[in-house]
Scaffold this motif. Structure first.
Motif, mmCIF file in Angstrom:
data_model
loop_
_atom_site.group_PDB
_atom_site.id
_atom_site.type_symbol
_atom_site.label_atom_id
_atom_site.label_comp_id
_atom_site.label_asym_id
_atom_site.label_seq_id
_atom_site.Cartn_x
_atom_site.Cartn_y
_atom_site.Cartn_z
ATOM 1 N N ALA A 238 180.223 100.048 -17.099
ATOM 2 C CA ALA A 238 179.165 101.050 -17.165
ATOM 3 C C ALA A 238 179.686 102.449 -16.878
ATOM 4 C CB ALA A 238 178.052 100.688 -16.172
ATOM 5 N N ARG A 239 180.654 102.554 -15.972
ATOM 6 C CA ARG A 239 181.178 103.862 -15.578
ATOM 7 C C ARG A 239 182.144 104.444 -16.614
ATOM 8 N NH1 ARG A 239 177.793 106.031 -12.035
ATOM 9 N NH2 ARG A 239 177.077 104.436 -10.595
ATOM 10 N N HIS A 240 182.496 103.662 -17.626
ATOM 11 C CA HIS A 240 183.504 104.132 -18.575
ATOM 12 C C HIS A 240 183.014 104.155 -20.019
ATOM 13 C CE1 HIS A 240 185.933 102.974 -15.041
ATOM 14 N NE2 HIS A 240 186.711 103.961 -15.432
ATOM 15 N N LEU A 241 181.752 103.872 -20.239
ATOM 16 C CA LEU A 241 181.220 103.890 -21.597
ATOM 17 C C LEU A 241 180.668 105.260 -21.953
ATOM 18 C CD1 LEU A 241 179.282 100.502 -21.860
ATOM 19 C CD2 LEU A 241 181.400 101.131 -23.023
ATOM 20 N N ALA A 242 180.939 105.695 -23.163
ATOM 21 C CA ALA A 242 180.364 106.944 -23.648
ATOM 22 C C ALA A 242 178.939 106.741 -24.160
ATOM 23 C CB ALA A 242 181.237 107.526 -24.760
ATOM 24 N N ASP A 243 178.625 105.549 -24.633
ATOM 25 C CA ASP A 243 177.283 105.212 -25.120
ATOM 26 C C ASP A 243 176.362 105.063 -23.916
ATOM 27 O OD1 ASP A 243 174.978 103.729 -25.926
ATOM 28 O OD2 ASP A 243 176.049 103.052 -27.715
ATOM 29 N N ARG A 244 175.455 106.043 -23.700
ATOM 30 C CA ARG A 244 174.647 106.070 -22.480
ATOM 31 C C ARG A 244 173.707 104.862 -22.388
ATOM 32 N NH1 ARG A 244 173.714 109.930 -18.455
ATOM 33 N NH2 ARG A 244 172.335 108.948 -16.923
ATOM 34 N N ALA A 245 173.112 104.460 -23.491
ATOM 35 C CA ALA A 245 172.193 103.327 -23.453
ATOM 36 C C ALA A 245 172.927 102.049 -23.074
ATOM 37 C CB ALA A 245 171.500 103.166 -24.802
ATOM 38 N N ALA A 246 174.102 101.832 -23.657
ATOM 39 C CA ALA A 246 174.889 100.640 -23.326
ATOM 40 C C ALA A 246 175.360 100.697 -21.879
ATOM 41 C CB ALA A 246 176.080 100.518 -24.271
ATOM 42 N N ALA A 247 175.717 101.896 -21.409
ATOM 43 C CA ALA A 247 176.165 102.039 -20.028
ATOM 44 C C ALA A 247 175.045 101.722 -19.051
ATOM 45 C CB ALA A 247 176.694 103.453 -19.792
ATOM 46 N N GLU A 248 173.849 102.215 -19.321
ATOM 47 C CA GLU A 248 172.709 101.938 -18.445
ATOM 48 C C GLU A 248 172.384 100.452 -18.433
ATOM 49 O OE1 GLU A 248 171.330 103.833 -16.374
ATOM 50 O OE2 GLU A 248 171.485 105.923 -17.033
ATOM 51 N N ALA A 249 172.483 99.811 -19.593
ATOM 52 C CA ALA A 249 172.217 98.375 -19.666
ATOM 53 C C ALA A 249 173.250 97.594 -18.866
ATOM 54 C CB ALA A 249 172.205 97.919 -21.119
ATOM 55 N N ALA A 250 174.528 97.969 -19.011
ATOM 56 C CA ALA A 250 175.585 97.283 -18.262
ATOM 57 C C ALA A 250 175.398 97.470 -16.768
ATOM 58 C CB ALA A 250 176.960 97.802 -18.693
ATOM 59 N N LEU A 251 174.975 98.674 -16.352
ATOM 60 C CA LEU A 251 174.770 98.937 -14.926
ATOM 61 C C LEU A 251 173.630 98.082 -14.378
ATOM 62 C CD1 LEU A 251 176.058 100.928 -12.822
ATOM 63 C CD2 LEU A 251 174.016 102.325 -13.150
ATOM 64 N N ALA A 252 172.551 97.976 -15.128
ATOM 65 C CA ALA A 252 171.420 97.168 -14.681
ATOM 66 C C ALA A 252 171.812 95.692 -14.592
ATOM 67 C CB ALA A 252 170.241 97.347 -15.633
ATOM 68 N N GLU A 253 172.585 95.227 -15.548
ATOM 69 C CA GLU A 253 173.024 93.825 -15.521
ATOM 70 C C GLU A 253 173.943 93.571 -14.334
ATOM 71 O OE1 GLU A 253 172.696 93.644 -20.391
ATOM 72 O OE2 GLU A 253 174.643 93.891 -19.415
ATOM 73 N N ALA A 254 174.840 94.508 -14.064
ATOM 74 C CA ALA A 254 175.723 94.370 -12.906
ATOM 75 C C ALA A 254 174.918 94.348 -11.616
ATOM 76 C CB ALA A 254 176.733 95.520 -12.881
ATOM 77 N N ARG A 255 173.926 95.230 -11.511
ATOM 78 C CA ARG A 255 173.106 95.299 -10.303
ATOM 79 C C ARG A 255 172.390 93.975 -10.053
ATOM 80 N NH1 ARG A 255 169.715 98.892 -11.985
ATOM 81 N NH2 ARG A 255 171.133 100.623 -11.526
ATOM 82 N N ALA A 256 171.838 93.389 -11.105
ATOM 83 C CA ALA A 256 171.114 92.126 -10.959
ATOM 84 C C ALA A 256 172.046 90.998 -10.516
ATOM 85 C CB ALA A 256 170.430 91.761 -12.274
ATOM 86 N N ILE A 257 173.242 90.957 -11.067
ATOM 87 C CA ILE A 257 174.195 89.906 -10.701
ATOM 88 C C ILE A 257 174.669 90.069 -9.266
ATOM 89 C CG2 ILE A 257 176.526 89.028 -11.153
ATOM 90 C CD1 ILE A 257 176.021 89.706 -14.132
ATOM 91 N N LEU A 258 175.074 91.287 -8.918
ATOM 92 C CA LEU A 258 175.652 91.514 -7.595
ATOM 93 C C LEU A 258 174.616 91.400 -6.485
ATOM 94 C CD1 LEU A 258 178.033 94.433 -8.589
ATOM 95 C CD2 LEU A 258 178.715 92.117 -7.948
ATOM 96 N N ALA A 259 173.359 91.702 -6.793
ATOM 97 C CA ALA A 259 172.310 91.550 -5.780
ATOM 98 C C ALA A 259 172.145 90.091 -5.389
ATOM 99 C CB ALA A 259 170.995 92.113 -6.307
ATOM 100 N N ARG A 260 172.436 89.185 -6.317
ATOM 101 C CA ARG A 260 172.299 87.750 -6.022
ATOM 102 C C ARG A 260 173.302 87.281 -4.983
ATOM 103 N NH1 ARG A 260 172.787 84.980 -11.728
ATOM 104 N NH2 ARG A 260 172.792 83.107 -10.408
ATOM 105 N N ILE A 261 174.445 87.947 -4.904
ATOM 106 C CA ILE A 261 175.488 87.480 -3.986
ATOM 107 C C ILE A 261 175.665 88.399 -2.788
ATOM 108 C CG2 ILE A 261 176.719 86.323 -5.852
ATOM 109 C CD1 ILE A 261 178.714 88.609 -5.830
#
Length: 240
Positions: free
Chosen positions: A167-190
């Protein structure tokens, strides 16, 4: 993806400085690994770095694909033949394979980076494959090297870490925001999980990645900042 991704060879000096700080922070986290396992851990993350560099510096998807295919084949061959005169392959053969990780298992990391080729991170399937193969398989291999006991959530941690990094390295803002949200959901579980001493190097990376998901993409906390270093030290002491 090559045009959507990440810092390229022609990046401005500020981006290069940020990249160096990022690498130094990662080295600090990986320094928590037990001394006897450090060469193997360093080899695994060097492999991840060289695969990422193929895409960061690539201009033509076809050329990037060819280079990734070479690495996939070379890693698979480690199970049946000595490596060629390539330092990372030699380090993997000497330090990682004797600890029970096969070359074929390492080759799946290549498939994760290949998932960033067209259509790549614009599609949820591409991001999921990237997270699982690049991050999940890297953390699985590192866990085997570290002699992980019990049931630390290595694959989830690795997947979340990889997606937060993406997410921190993508130029495509929509894809970056999606990746960040997915990472947040996964990491919150652990996040409630306490990491054992043998795997705190991996836990440290996942804790920093969780911090990254809590701030906007346009206001990242710089690598190596006091708050981030303090978070690493707290994790080293407590496992949280």
């Amino acid at each position: 993806m090559v045009n959507d991704a990440v810092t390229s060879a022609g990046a401005p000096p500020s981006a290069e400085a940020a990249r160096r700080a990022e690498c130094a922070e990662r080295a600090l986290a990986l320094g928590y690994a037990p001394g006897g396992a450090r060469p193997a851990i360093d080899a695994l993350f060097a492999l991840d770095e060289v695969l990422g560099q193929i895409l960061r510096t690539g201009r033509e998807p076809l050329i990037s694909q060819m280079r990734l295919t070479w690495w996939h084949d070379a890693l698979t061959r480690l199970d049946t033949a000595p490596p060629p005169a390539e330092p990372i392959l030699q380090a993997l053969f000497d330090d990682v394979l004797p600890r029970g990780v096969s070359g074929a298992a390492l080759a799946t990391m290549v498939e994760g980076w290949e998932a960033l080729l067209d259509p790549g991170p614009r599609e949820a399937e591409g991001r999921a494959l990237f997270g699982d193969r690049r991050g999940g398989d890297l953390f699985r291999a590192a866990g085997a090297v570290l002699g992980a006991r019990g049931n630390p959530p290595l694959a989830l941690a690795g997947s979340g870490w990889a997606l937060a990094d993406l997410a921190r390295h993508l130029a495509d803002r929509a894809a970056a925001e999606a990746a960040l949200a997915e990472a947040r959901a996964i990491l919150a579980r652990i996040s409630p999980h306490r990491w054992g001493r043998e795997v705190r190097a991996l836990g440290a990376l996942s804790r920093l990645a969780l911090r990254d998901t809590a701030v906007p993409l346009d206001r990242p906390i710089p690598s190596g900042s006091p708050g981030r270093v303090g978070r690493l030290l707290w994790h080293r002491l407590t496992g949280y």
